[in-house]
Design an enzyme around this catalytic site. Structure first.
Site, PDB file in Angstrom:
ATOM      1  N   LYS A  83       0.856  -1.189   0.000  1.00 20.18           N
ATOM      2  CA  LYS A  83       0.000   0.000   0.000  1.00 20.18           C
ATOM      3  C   LYS A  83       0.891   1.236   0.000  1.00 20.18           C
ATOM      4  CE  LYS A  83      -4.456   0.751   2.213  1.00 20.18           C
ATOM      5  NZ  LYS A  83      -5.177   0.564   3.473  1.00 20.18           N
TER       6      LYS A  83
HETATM    7  O1  G3P Z   1      -9.716   1.494   4.566  1.00 17.54           O
HETATM    8  C1  G3P Z   1      -9.359   2.735   5.092  1.00 17.54           C
HETATM    9  C2  G3P Z   1      -9.882   2.863   6.458  1.00 17.54           C
HETATM   10  O2  G3P Z   1      -9.194   2.022   7.314  1.00 17.54           O
HETATM   11  C3  G3P Z   1      -9.982   4.251   6.960  1.00 17.54           C
HETATM   12  O3  G3P Z   1     -11.235   4.295   7.519  1.00 17.54           O
HETATM   13  O4  G3P Z   1     -13.014   5.177   8.932  1.00 17.54           O
HETATM   14  O5  G3P Z   1     -10.631   5.821   9.394  1.00 17.54           O
HETATM   15  O6  G3P Z   1     -11.818   6.724   7.395  1.00 17.54           O
HETATM   16  P1  G3P Z   1     -11.692   5.586   8.363  1.00 17.54           P
END
Ligand code: G3P
Length: 215
Positions: A83
């Protein structure tokens, strides 16, 4: 459509994989940190329980550092996907790694322009962040549709991983919009298959059956 689990929790992965619903796993440094275990140990364990791609993120910000980390990560297991953040240095790293046959997932994508740059550089996956776009009042779903149309129109092999999925409506809308993959946090997953009318329906049928059998 493919489903990935957005977690580094091996028990969670095993539980949901047993339902035949897990095609891969995505992690990021925040997700890994939550487990409180060494990065390498966690990624290797996840790669051994999941056949599909497992995204592990680099922490370097320069191309050389990213490429070095990526080569190391790629040695840990055949199914590691590296990534890489959506930056200029990241694009250069993606381009170099694509030439070496190392798969990449370009993360923190918020525009169509970023997605087409990543695809052109040779990314295997692009990850638009749905919840974070919603946080700033931007239409994440139009973006998913646009990225899908762009990939199909120009014939890129790059696949969309819809990320930052936090709710059932987020999930359902990215299904409608043609994301190849949705990466879903472990806590959200059960909400995708549960409905109160399913539960009350089962209860009602069983009650009727009991009444009938006791006659
Ligand atoms: O897949 C990306 C994720 O882990 C981020 O999620 O909810 O922190 O925006 P969030």
């Amino acid at each position: 459509m493919k489903f990935f689990l957005d977690t580094a929790n091996v028990d969670e992965i095993k539980r949901i994989a047993a339902l035949g619903l897990v095609d891969g796993v995505t992690t990021n440094p925040s997700i890994i940190a939550r487990e409180g275990r060494p990065f390498e140990e966690v990624i290797k364990e996840i790669c051994s329980v999941v056949d599909g791609p497992v995204s592990a993120e680099v922490v370097s910000l320069d191309t050389e550092g990213m490429v070095k980390e990526a080569r190391e990560l790629a040695k840990w297991a055949d199914n590691v996907v590296v990534k890489i953040p959506m930056t200029e240095a990241g694009l250069a790293a993606v381009h170099q790694l694509a030439g070496e046959g190392i798969k990449t997932n370009v993360t923190l994508v918020f525009t169509l322009s970023q997605a087409v740059m990543a695809a052109k550089a040779g990314a295997s996956y692009v990850s638009p962040f749905v919840g974070r776009l919603e946080d700033i009042g931007t239409d994440a779903y139009a973006l998913i549709s646009d990225i899908r149309d762009m990939l199909d129109f120009y014939g890129y092999d790059t696949e969309i991983i819809a990320a930052s999925i936090r709710t059932l409506p987020h999930f359902e809308e990215v299904v409608r919009r043609g994301a190849h993959i949705a990466t879903i946090p472990g806590k959200l997953f059960p909400k995708l298959w549960k409905h109160p009318l399913t539960d009350s329906g089962i209860e009602g049928f069983l009650k009727d059956w009991e009444n009938f059998s006791n006659k």
